[in-house]
Scaffold this motif. Structure first.
Motif, PDB file in Angstrom:
ATOM      1  N   GLY A 296       0.770  -1.242  -0.074  1.00  0.00           N
ATOM      2  CA  GLY A 296      -0.011   0.057   0.009  1.00  0.00           C
ATOM      3  C   GLY A 296       0.643   1.093  -0.057  1.00  0.00           C
ATOM      4  N   ALA A 297       2.030   1.255   0.748  1.00  0.00           N
ATOM      5  CA  ALA A 297       2.693   2.287   0.686  1.00  0.00           C
ATOM      6  C   ALA A 297       3.493   2.656  -0.503  1.00  0.00           C
ATOM      7  CB  ALA A 297       4.027   2.365   1.698  1.00  0.00           C
ATOM      8  N   ALA A 298       3.787   1.639  -1.205  1.00  0.00           N
ATOM      9  CA  ALA A 298       4.465   1.773  -2.763  1.00  0.00           C
ATOM     10  C   ALA A 298       3.747   2.078  -3.418  1.00  0.00           C
ATOM     11  CB  ALA A 298       4.972   0.252  -2.989  1.00  0.00           C
ATOM     12  N   LEU A 299       2.331   1.565  -3.449  1.00  0.00           N
ATOM     13  CA  LEU A 299       1.312   1.894  -4.399  1.00  0.00           C
ATOM     14  C   LEU A 299       1.116   3.757  -4.009  1.00  0.00           C
ATOM     15  CD1 LEU A 299      -0.890   1.362  -6.574  1.00  0.00           C
ATOM     16  CD2 LEU A 299      -2.359   1.173  -4.872  1.00  0.00           C
ATOM     17  N   GLY A 300       1.213   3.990  -2.940  1.00  0.00           N
ATOM     18  CA  GLY A 300       0.789   5.271  -2.685  1.00  0.00           C
ATOM     19  C   GLY A 300       1.973   6.401  -3.107  1.00  0.00           C
TER      20      GLY A 300
ATOM     21  N   LEU B 165       1.681   6.616  -6.879  1.00  0.00           N
ATOM     22  CA  LEU B 165       0.496   7.594  -7.373  1.00  0.00           C
ATOM     23  C   LEU B 165       1.080   8.942  -7.063  1.00  0.00           C
ATOM     24  CD1 LEU B 165      -2.565   5.902  -5.781  1.00  0.00           C
ATOM     25  CD2 LEU B 165      -2.077   6.392  -8.223  1.00  0.00           C
ATOM     26  N   ASP B 166       1.698   9.288  -6.041  1.00  0.00           N
ATOM     27  CA  ASP B 166       2.364  10.437  -5.832  1.00  0.00           C
ATOM     28  C   ASP B 166       3.201  10.898  -7.028  1.00  0.00           C
ATOM     29  OD1 ASP B 166       0.960  10.681  -3.298  1.00  0.00           O
ATOM     30  OD2 ASP B 166       2.749  10.223  -2.240  1.00  0.00           O
ATOM     31  N   GLN B 167       4.189  10.026  -7.369  1.00  0.00           N
ATOM     32  CA  GLN B 167       4.908  10.516  -8.538  1.00  0.00           C
ATOM     33  C   GLN B 167       4.285  10.586  -9.740  1.00  0.00           C
ATOM     34  OE1 GLN B 167       7.766   7.151  -8.601  1.00  0.00           O
ATOM     35  NE2 GLN B 167       8.832   7.916  -6.804  1.00  0.00           N
ATOM     36  N   GLN B 168       3.210   9.654 -10.094  1.00  0.00           N
ATOM     37  CA  GLN B 168       2.270  10.229 -11.204  1.00  0.00           C
ATOM     38  C   GLN B 168       1.599  11.206 -11.205  1.00  0.00           C
ATOM     39  OE1 GLN B 168       2.812   7.745 -13.803  1.00  0.00           O
ATOM     40  NE2 GLN B 168       4.514   7.047 -12.316  1.00  0.00           N
ATOM     41  N   HIS B 169       0.946  11.734 -10.093  1.00  0.00           N
ATOM     42  CA  HIS B 169      -0.048  13.010 -10.117  1.00  0.00           C
ATOM     43  C   HIS B 169       0.947  13.902  -9.433  1.00  0.00           C
ATOM     44  CE1 HIS B 169      -2.857  10.465 -11.702  1.00  0.00           C
ATOM     45  NE2 HIS B 169      -2.706   9.594 -10.842  1.00  0.00           N
ATOM     46  N   GLN B 170       2.268  14.216  -9.680  1.00  0.00           N
ATOM     47  CA  GLN B 170       2.945  15.098  -8.868  1.00  0.00           C
ATOM     48  C   GLN B 170       2.425  16.577  -9.307  1.00  0.00           C
ATOM     49  OE1 GLN B 170       6.911  14.889  -9.327  1.00  0.00           O
ATOM     50  NE2 GLN B 170       7.374  14.293  -6.974  1.00  0.00           N
ATOM     51  N   ALA B 171       2.006  16.782 -10.468  1.00  0.00           N
ATOM     52  CA  ALA B 171       1.940  18.048 -11.228  1.00  0.00           C
ATOM     53  C   ALA B 171       0.449  18.629 -10.617  1.00  0.00           C
ATOM     54  CB  ALA B 171       1.504  17.945 -12.861  1.00  0.00           C
ATOM     55  N   SER B 172      -0.682  17.782 -10.393  1.00  0.00           N
ATOM     56  CA  SER B 172      -1.853  18.211  -9.911  1.00  0.00           C
ATOM     57  C   SER B 172      -1.676  18.662  -8.367  1.00  0.00           C
ATOM     58  CB  SER B 172      -2.597  17.110  -9.926  1.00  0.00           C
ATOM     59  OG  SER B 172      -2.406  16.303  -9.102  1.00  0.00           O
ATOM     60  N   GLY B 173      -0.787  18.236  -7.727  1.00  0.00           N
ATOM     61  CA  GLY B 173      -0.310  18.811  -6.356  1.00  0.00           C
ATOM     62  C   GLY B 173      -1.657  18.510  -5.430  1.00  0.00           C
ATOM     63  N   GLY B 174      -1.452  18.963  -4.092  1.00  0.00           N
ATOM     64  CA  GLY B 174      -2.575  18.987  -3.210  1.00  0.00           C
ATOM     65  C   GLY B 174      -2.797  17.700  -2.480  1.00  0.00           C
ATOM     66  N   ARG B 175      -2.853  16.603  -3.023  1.00  0.00           N
ATOM     67  CA  ARG B 175      -3.092  15.414  -2.462  1.00  0.00           C
ATOM     68  C   ARG B 175      -2.061  14.285  -2.511  1.00  0.00           C
ATOM     69  NH1 ARG B 175      -8.817  12.876  -3.269  1.00  0.00           N
ATOM     70  NH2 ARG B 175      -9.048  14.572  -2.231  1.00  0.00           N
ATOM     71  N   SER B 176      -1.558  13.684  -1.228  1.00  0.00           N
ATOM     72  CA  SER B 176      -0.686  12.852  -0.997  1.00  0.00           C
ATOM     73  C   SER B 176      -1.376  11.551  -0.717  1.00  0.00           C
ATOM     74  CB  SER B 176       0.069  13.180   0.134  1.00  0.00           C
ATOM     75  OG  SER B 176       1.033  12.213   0.383  1.00  0.00           O
ATOM     76  N   TRP B 177      -1.030  10.350  -1.474  1.00  0.00           N
ATOM     77  CA  TRP B 177      -1.737   9.346  -1.484  1.00  0.00           C
ATOM     78  C   TRP B 177      -0.705   8.384  -0.566  1.00  0.00           C
ATOM     79  CZ3 TRP B 177      -6.183   8.214  -3.379  1.00  0.00           C
ATOM     80  CH2 TRP B 177      -6.622   9.287  -4.458  1.00  0.00           C
ATOM     81  N   THR B 178       0.246   8.606  -0.085  1.00  0.00           N
ATOM     82  CA  THR B 178       0.971   7.953   1.131  1.00  0.00           C
ATOM     83  C   THR B 178       0.251   8.193   2.269  1.00  0.00           C
ATOM     84  OG1 THR B 178       2.709   9.570   0.973  1.00  0.00           O
ATOM     85  CG2 THR B 178       3.063   7.400  -0.101  1.00  0.00           C
TER      86      THR B 178
END
Length: 82
Positions: free
Chosen positions: A62-66, A69-82
């Protein structure tokens, strides 16, 4: 009258153990289990390890997936999946 399908037939099937034989077999298994030695320390440690891994592996996945996801959606900012 119709016979209840959940209820066993009143006539025993040849080859099936009787109730007395079933009870005797269960009692013999219980006595054998009581006579056998109790599991050792290594058995307990192994079970703790098995349970530990069943908690650790999903957590790390789950941490690796988070992180992914953080790296893939870095440009959108605001939400951290970890």
């Amino acid at each position: 009258m119709k016979q209840n399908p959940k209820r066993p037939p009143s006539t025993p099937v040849p080859g099936d153990p009787t109730l007395a034989e079933q009870v005797g077999a269960k009692a013999a298994r219980k006595l054998k289990a009581r006579r056998s030695a109790t599991p050792g320390v290594w058995f307990g440690l192994g079970m703790m390890g098995l349970i530990g891994w069943s908690v650790v592996v999903p957590t790390l996945l789950g941490a690796a997936l988070g992180l992914w996801l953080d790296q893939q959606h870095q440009a959108s900012g605001g939400r951290s999946w970890t």
